[in-house]
Design a protein around this motif. Structure first.
Motif, mmCIF file in Angstrom:
data_model
loop_
_atom_site.group_PDB
_atom_site.id
_atom_site.type_symbol
_atom_site.label_atom_id
_atom_site.label_comp_id
_atom_site.label_asym_id
_atom_site.label_seq_id
_atom_site.Cartn_x
_atom_site.Cartn_y
_atom_site.Cartn_z
ATOM 1 N N PRO A 1 3.549 -8.740 -12.190
ATOM 2 C CA PRO A 1 4.283 -9.110 -10.961
ATOM 3 C C PRO A 1 5.727 -9.565 -11.198
ATOM 4 C CG PRO A 1 2.735 -10.850 -11.560
ATOM 5 C CD PRO A 1 2.440 -9.690 -12.469
ATOM 6 N N LYS B 1 14.568 -0.242 -4.074
ATOM 7 C CA LYS B 1 13.532 0.099 -3.089
ATOM 8 C C LYS B 1 14.018 -0.299 -1.699
ATOM 9 C CE LYS B 1 8.971 0.023 -3.836
ATOM 10 N NZ LYS B 1 8.495 1.385 -4.064
ATOM 11 N N THR C 1 2.601 2.713 -8.725
ATOM 12 C CA THR C 1 1.615 1.685 -8.399
ATOM 13 C C THR C 1 0.562 2.195 -7.418
ATOM 14 O OG1 THR C 1 3.209 -0.053 -8.785
ATOM 15 C CG2 THR C 1 1.344 -0.610 -7.364
ATOM 16 N N GLU D 1 7.836 -8.208 -13.036
ATOM 17 C CA GLU D 1 8.699 -7.011 -13.020
ATOM 18 C C GLU D 1 9.053 -6.645 -11.574
ATOM 19 O OE1 GLU D 1 9.960 -5.814 -15.834
ATOM 20 O OE2 GLU D 1 8.820 -7.442 -16.752
ATOM 21 N N ASN D 2 8.087 -6.791 -10.675
ATOM 22 C CA ASN D 2 8.369 -6.524 -9.257
ATOM 23 C C ASN D 2 9.334 -7.554 -8.694
ATOM 24 O OD1 ASN D 2 5.358 -5.540 -9.777
ATOM 25 N ND2 ASN D 2 6.278 -4.260 -8.205
ATOM 26 N N GLU E 1 8.637 -4.127 -2.121
ATOM 27 C CA GLU E 1 8.017 -3.934 -3.421
ATOM 28 C C GLU E 1 6.572 -3.503 -3.211
ATOM 29 O OE1 GLU E 1 8.500 -3.653 -6.553
ATOM 30 O OE2 GLU E 1 10.650 -3.778 -6.234
ATOM 31 N N MET F 1 2.823 -3.830 -5.506
ATOM 32 C CA MET F 1 2.105 -4.147 -6.751
ATOM 33 C C MET F 1 0.634 -4.343 -6.411
ATOM 34 S SD MET F 1 3.856 -7.830 -7.325
ATOM 35 C CE MET F 1 3.866 -9.061 -6.059
ATOM 36 N N ARG G 1 12.750 -6.607 -9.829
ATOM 37 C CA ARG G 1 13.248 -5.402 -9.143
ATOM 38 C C ARG G 1 13.589 -5.703 -7.687
ATOM 39 N NH1 ARG G 1 9.565 -0.158 -9.599
ATOM 40 N NH2 ARG G 1 8.417 -1.229 -7.954
ATOM 41 N N LEU G 2 12.816 -6.574 -7.052
ATOM 42 C CA LEU G 2 13.133 -6.946 -5.666
ATOM 43 C C LEU G 2 14.545 -7.534 -5.609
ATOM 44 C CD1 LEU G 2 11.757 -7.402 -2.690
ATOM 45 C CD2 LEU G 2 11.950 -9.785 -3.359
#
Ligand SMILES: Cc1ncc(COP(=O)(O)O)c(C=O)c1O
Length: 355
Positions: A90, A195, A301, A92-93, A73, A75, A96-97
């Motif tokens: 954070p 990712k 980012t 959101e990250n 990730e 950020m 997504r992770l």
């Protein structure tokens, strides 16, 4: 499972921060004093600790190296004018992770480890956060498979790590991008929407070829027809065509960027019309020919808002309007910067406070 309170902290004997001018370091080259590590084994997250930044002890047979179970990730943390530290979206990250983890058959990282580790780390290393206008502390959480084993299978052991580095501008100048119609970044059913480290490895050769032609990045097109625009490097793409903000709709071949979501949310908050849909190369060339392709920029980012000053396609180059004249992207850039630095009201509640 380890709880937040069980993060063991070993502080560095001597901070290295005075060796650097954190407001003036190259991106991604100098790392802060500490790192957070959590270890997964025996079907659970067993240990979590912070220790001085250093090397990773590992086997040459470590499975992440051979079979690509590696996700990450990106950020950023900011210091406000008053010295308060906060992180941009954070959670959101974090989500997504875990989306990436599921797709790569890796264990999900619990929120208390991700956020707990992050908060402790930022409290320890807040002196590394730049105070300059475009400065931030780039945060790199990543999850890797650590089994010492040859043989294609999901690893049984993993490490989740967070390292950080002071960051300034990613691109010093507006960029030129080349529409790529030969190589593919992602295909339907693949891993383009997560990712995964391998997504980036595969992008390097086509990007190198574009750079040899004088471009900084490629614009990826859909893998089936090569006629629709997807994204660029580590950025989602946005255009202003005839006064309307247009961006490729998300799909399983495009990473759902948090900056993209933020730009669209701000535009809608301002009452602007926004279109998320397919954008063909033909549409862009026609808009250019008619003089209605007013703005093109990448959002992400690392780069924040990267102005695109020209697009290459099939040996032709299409220059775009001057950056100073781009009302929407300049206003977005300034507003995001002010929200992050606490200079303007955080209307959409994006800043996650550390202290
Ligand atoms: C392939 C790709 N697309 C888009 C983005 C932008 O995403 P974000 O705004 O969450 O950084 C990134 C960066 O994370 C990326 O690697």
């Amino acid at each position: 499972m380890v709880a937040n309170a069980e993060i063991k902290i070993e502080k560095t004997a001597k901070s290295r921060v005075s060796e650097y001018d954190v407001n003036n370091v190259p991106f991604g080259k100098c790392f802060s004093d500490h790192m957070f590590i959590a270890e997964f084994a025996n079907g659970k997250w067993e240990k979590a600790y912070i220790q001085p930044y250093g090397d990773l002890p590992m086997s040459y047979a470590m499975s992440a190296l051979h079979y690509g179970q590696a996700i990450f990730e990106g950020m950023k943390a900011y210091k406000s004018v008053e010295g308060n530290v906060s992180v941009f979206r954070p959670l959101e990250n974090f989500k997504r992770l875990n989306k990436s983890a599921i797709r790569m058959a890796m264990p999900e990282v619990p929120e208390e480890l991700f956020m707990g580790g992050l908060m402790e780390l930022l409290k320890l290393d807040s002196a590394w956060i730049p105070t300059s206008d475009s400065g931030s502390l780039y945060i790199r959480p990543f999850l890797i498979a650590t089994d010492e084993a040859i043989g294609v299978k999901a690893s049984d052991t993993y490490k989740f790590i967070i390292i950080t580095c002071p960051a300034g501008k990613y691109y010093a100048e507006p960029i030129k991008v080349l529409i790529e119609t030969n190589y593919i970044r992602a295909v339907e059913g693949g891993v383009g929407f997560v990712k995964a480290a391998g997504n980036y490895g595969r992008s390097l050769y086509p990007t190198k070829l574009a750079q040899q032609k004088g471009y900084q990045q490629v614009i990826w097109t859909d893998g089936k027809t090569h006629s629709f625009l997807e994204e660029s490097g580590t950025m989602n793409l946005m255009f202003v065509i005839d006064g309307k903000v247009v961006t490729p709709a998300l799909s399983d071949t495009i990473l759902a960027g948090i900056t993209r979501d933020s730009v669209l949310a701000l535009a809608r908050h301002w009452g602007m019309e926004v279109e998320e849909r397919k954008i063909s190369i033909t549409e862009i060339l026609e808009a250019h020919a008619k003089g209605v392709l007013q703005e093109a920029f990448g959002v992400g980012t690392a780069a924040t808002i990267a102005q695109i000053i020209g697009i290459g396609y099939n040996d032709n180059y299409y220059p775009l309007p001057a950056v100073e004249d781009r009302k929407f992207s300049n206003k977005i850039d300034e507003t995001l910067r002010n929200i992050r630095k606490g200079k303007t009201e955080d209307v959409l509640h994006w800043m996650y406070k550390v202290n």
